[in-house]
Design a protein around this motif. Structure first.
Motif, mmCIF file in Angstrom:
data_model
loop_
_atom_site.group_PDB
_atom_site.id
_atom_site.type_symbol
_atom_site.label_atom_id
_atom_site.label_comp_id
_atom_site.label_asym_id
_atom_site.label_seq_id
_atom_site.Cartn_x
_atom_site.Cartn_y
_atom_site.Cartn_z
ATOM 1 N N PRO A 108 19.648 57.090 30.864
ATOM 2 C CA PRO A 108 19.688 56.005 31.850
ATOM 3 C C PRO A 108 20.658 56.360 32.962
ATOM 4 O O PRO A 108 21.595 57.142 32.766
ATOM 5 N N LEU A 109 20.443 55.794 34.142
ATOM 6 C CA LEU A 109 21.317 56.073 35.278
ATOM 7 C C LEU A 109 22.549 55.182 35.290
ATOM 8 O O LEU A 109 23.438 55.381 36.121
ATOM 9 N N TRP A 110 22.602 54.202 34.392
ATOM 10 C CA TRP A 110 23.837 53.431 34.251
ATOM 11 C C TRP A 110 23.906 52.834 32.851
ATOM 12 O O TRP A 110 22.881 52.631 32.200
ATOM 13 N N ILE A 111 25.120 52.622 32.406
ATOM 14 C CA ILE A 111 25.353 51.960 31.128
ATOM 15 C C ILE A 111 26.402 50.880 31.338
ATOM 16 O O ILE A 111 27.169 50.919 32.309
ATOM 17 N N ASN A 112 26.437 49.935 30.435
ATOM 18 C CA ASN A 112 27.396 48.832 30.521
ATOM 19 C C ASN A 112 28.659 49.217 29.774
ATOM 20 O O ASN A 112 28.639 49.382 28.558
ATOM 21 N N ALA A 113 29.751 49.398 30.509
ATOM 22 C CA ALA A 113 31.034 49.730 29.896
ATOM 23 C C ALA A 113 32.014 48.569 30.001
ATOM 24 O O ALA A 113 33.223 48.752 29.841
ATOM 25 N N GLU A 114 31.498 47.364 30.263
ATOM 26 C CA GLU A 114 32.358 46.182 30.341
ATOM 27 C C GLU A 114 33.021 45.957 28.981
ATOM 28 O O GLU A 114 32.395 46.132 27.929
ATOM 29 N N HIS A 115 34.289 45.612 29.018
ATOM 30 C CA HIS A 115 35.084 45.392 27.795
ATOM 31 C C HIS A 115 35.230 46.673 26.979
ATOM 32 O O HIS A 115 35.543 46.619 25.787
ATOM 33 N N ASP A 116 34.981 47.822 27.592
ATOM 34 C CA ASP A 116 35.087 49.105 26.906
ATOM 35 C C ASP A 116 36.302 49.848 27.463
ATOM 36 O O ASP A 116 36.200 50.585 28.440
ATOM 37 N N GLY A 117 37.436 49.647 26.851
ATOM 38 C CA GLY A 117 38.649 50.274 27.348
ATOM 39 C C GLY A 117 38.650 51.779 27.196
ATOM 40 O O GLY A 117 39.360 52.482 27.919
ATOM 41 N N TRP A 118 37.838 52.294 26.268
ATOM 42 C CA TRP A 118 37.840 53.730 26.029
ATOM 43 C C TRP A 118 37.258 54.489 27.214
ATOM 44 O O TRP A 118 37.708 55.596 27.534
ATOM 45 N N ALA A 119 36.244 53.913 27.885
ATOM 46 C CA ALA A 119 35.651 54.587 29.039
ATOM 47 C C ALA A 119 36.709 54.826 30.119
ATOM 48 O O ALA A 119 36.854 55.938 30.644
#
Length: 286
Positions: A108-119
């Motif tokens: 995918p050209l984007w992923i949801n990293a909301e609430h993902d502090g590791w990213a």
């Protein structure tokens, strides 16, 4: 070859290089239309508003979304009238042989990293090492970039679009299948090239461009993987294992095995065979 095997092959032969990276709020003149970069880009949006176009698809990324803008794809970006984007970003190449990773893997050209502090933590690690003036700085940058790519791919795998290799041509699929079935025989480049309907020298280039390794390297790796498996799961003599995997010369098998694993065949068997492992320990994956 199934999707998992092919993807693992790509990962084993991946080479990365970071050309730029940062964390900042974009300027009011942040805008470029219809250009095609010769590098990939990651944008992790932290705050603000803006507009992207990747290929024929337009996006208005929101905070918490992580975008991939692949090399060789026409794209555009622009500041809009709202609050300006603040984002982590990097420009990088990721190659399997001569090919871009994202030409060989469908993601995918984007992923949801909301609430993902590791990213965000992975981006901070990249920026830390990107500014490191030490002699090992370039290695640390590559390590951080590989972590970023690995994490993006892992998150991609659980999306609706999923993660899978792009289609491999039917002739090359036939070559891989033939190698998997007949690696124990004395396979020749001419035999494999004929399966692919290509002239031998051109076949070698096509194979390496697709898989990041030469046909002979691939065959030898397959033989050694099978030898490792037989060493830890059977009591076969080394000569018998050599006959089964297509390396009947015991001396050559021993030298090649040690050069690739750091162990002699007998030491590898003693170290990794099931009866030598502690209770509850897992056998190494083959």
């Amino acid at each position: 070859m199934n999707y998992q095997q092919l993807t693992r092959m790509y990962m084993e032969n991946l080479e990365v290089r970071v050309t730029a990276a940062g964390y900042n709020q974009v300027w009011t003149d942040w805008r470029e239309l219809d250009y095609t970069p010769d590098y990939n880009k990651f944008y992790l949006i932290c705050d603000g508003e803006g507009w992207l176009k990747i290929g024929d698809t337009e996006y208005t990324p929101r905070p918490g979304e992580w975008f991939l803008m692949p090399q060789g794809v026409e794209q555009s970006f622009s500041y809009t009238s709202g609050p300006r984007y603040t984002k982590y970003w990097c420009h990088f190449t990721a190659r399997i042989g001569e090919r871009n990773l994202f030409d060989l893997l469908q993601t995918p050209l984007w992923i949801n990293a909301e609430h993902d502090g590791w990213a965000a933590e992975l981006f901070r690690e990249l920026l830390k090492y990107h500014e490191d003036p030490s002699v090992t700085g370039p290695l640390l940058v590559k390590s951080a970039m590989l972590k970023l790519i690995a994490y993006y791919l892992e998150k991609s795998a659980v999306t609706q679009e999923g993660l899978k290799p792009a289609a491999v041509s039917e002739p090359l699929q036939q070559v891989i299948t033939h190698i998997q079935r007949c690696y124990h025989r004395n396979l020749t480049i001419e035999e494999l090239a004929e399966l692919a309907h290509l002239q031998p020298n051109y076949f070698i280039r096509v194979f390496k461009r697709q898989f990041g390794t030469s046909p002979i390297q691939y065959i030898n790796k397959k033989r050694l993987e099978e030898a490792k498996l037989l060493l830890v799961t059977t009591n076969l003599l080394l000569a018998e294992i050599g006959d089964r995997v297509g390396i009947p010369d015991i001396s050559y098998l021993s030298r090649t095995f040690k050069a690739n694993t750091g162990f002699s065949p007998s030491a590898y068997r003693l170290t990794f065979s099931a009866e030598q492992l502690p209770v509850n320990a897992k056998k190494p994956q083959q």
